[in-house]
Design a protein around this motif. Structure first.
Motif, mmCIF file in Angstrom:
data_model
loop_
_atom_site.group_PDB
_atom_site.id
_atom_site.type_symbol
_atom_site.label_atom_id
_atom_site.label_comp_id
_atom_site.label_asym_id
_atom_site.label_seq_id
_atom_site.Cartn_x
_atom_site.Cartn_y
_atom_site.Cartn_z
ATOM 1 N N SER A 1 18.630 134.751 -89.450
ATOM 2 C CA SER A 1 19.183 135.865 -90.221
ATOM 3 C C SER A 1 18.432 136.022 -91.529
ATOM 4 O O SER A 1 17.870 135.071 -92.066
ATOM 5 N N ILE A 2 18.433 137.263 -92.019
ATOM 6 C CA ILE A 2 17.724 137.623 -93.247
ATOM 7 C C ILE A 2 18.719 138.274 -94.193
ATOM 8 O O ILE A 2 19.492 139.141 -93.776
ATOM 9 N N SER A 3 18.681 137.858 -95.461
ATOM 10 C CA SER A 3 19.484 138.554 -96.462
ATOM 11 C C SER A 3 18.749 138.472 -97.800
ATOM 12 O O SER A 3 17.942 137.577 -97.998
ATOM 13 N N TYR B 1 9.978 146.930 -92.157
ATOM 14 C CA TYR B 1 9.138 145.864 -91.615
ATOM 15 C C TYR B 1 9.895 145.156 -90.505
ATOM 16 O O TYR B 1 11.121 145.239 -90.420
ATOM 17 N N MET B 2 9.155 144.452 -89.668
ATOM 18 C CA MET B 2 9.756 143.615 -88.642
ATOM 19 C C MET B 2 9.461 142.159 -88.995
ATOM 20 O O MET B 2 8.329 141.800 -89.319
ATOM 21 N N VAL B 3 10.505 141.346 -88.964
ATOM 22 C CA VAL B 3 10.361 139.909 -89.223
ATOM 23 C C VAL B 3 10.528 139.215 -87.883
ATOM 24 O O VAL B 3 11.568 139.349 -87.228
ATOM 25 N N LYS B 4 9.485 138.504 -87.443
ATOM 26 C CA LYS B 4 9.460 137.937 -86.094
ATOM 27 C C LYS B 4 9.288 136.430 -86.150
ATOM 28 O O LYS B 4 8.462 135.919 -86.910
ATOM 29 N N GLN C 1 13.850 140.795 -86.398
ATOM 30 C CA GLN C 1 14.828 141.457 -87.261
ATOM 31 C C GLN C 1 14.117 142.557 -88.028
ATOM 32 O O GLN C 1 12.990 142.374 -88.482
ATOM 33 N N LYS C 2 14.805 143.685 -88.185
ATOM 34 C CA LYS C 2 14.269 144.759 -89.014
ATOM 35 C C LYS C 2 14.590 144.454 -90.477
ATOM 36 O O LYS C 2 15.707 144.063 -90.785
ATOM 37 N N LEU C 3 13.591 144.592 -91.349
ATOM 38 C CA LEU C 3 13.772 144.381 -92.784
ATOM 39 C C LEU C 3 13.438 145.660 -93.508
ATOM 40 O O LEU C 3 12.385 146.248 -93.258
ATOM 41 N N ILE C 4 14.332 146.086 -94.386
ATOM 42 C CA ILE C 4 14.076 147.268 -95.207
ATOM 43 C C ILE C 4 13.757 146.798 -96.616
ATOM 44 O O ILE C 4 14.518 146.052 -97.217
#
Length: 75
Positions: free
Chosen positions: A6-8, A61-64, A70-73
């Motif tokens: 997960s990304i935050s 961006y895409m984080v792979k 995950q899509k990152l804005i």
């Protein structure tokens, strides 16, 4: 191999925190723009990793990592 990824925060401004639960000690992560060009490439070795994204232009961006994407804005 990761069970969780997960990304935050998302959208992000200056940095993101990647949280994972690890099955192996080092995992490679790629951040690509929408054309597929790699804009950042790094290895993470902890369940929580802070990544500086302040130098990325605003956009999507895409984080792979492994099977996870995950899509990152970036704002």
């Amino acid at each position: 191999q990761l069970n969780n990824f997960s990304i935050s925060p998302n959208p992000a401004t200056s940095q993101i925190v990647i949280r994972t639960d690890f099955l192996q000690p080092i995992v490679e992560v790629l951040i690509t723009d929408m054309t597929g060009k790699i804009v950042k490439q790094f290895e993470i070795q902890n369940t929580t990793t802070k990544i500086d994204v302040s130098n990325l232009q605003n956009g999507i961006y895409m984080v792979k990592s492994g099977n996870f994407t995950q899509k990152l804005i970036k704002k």
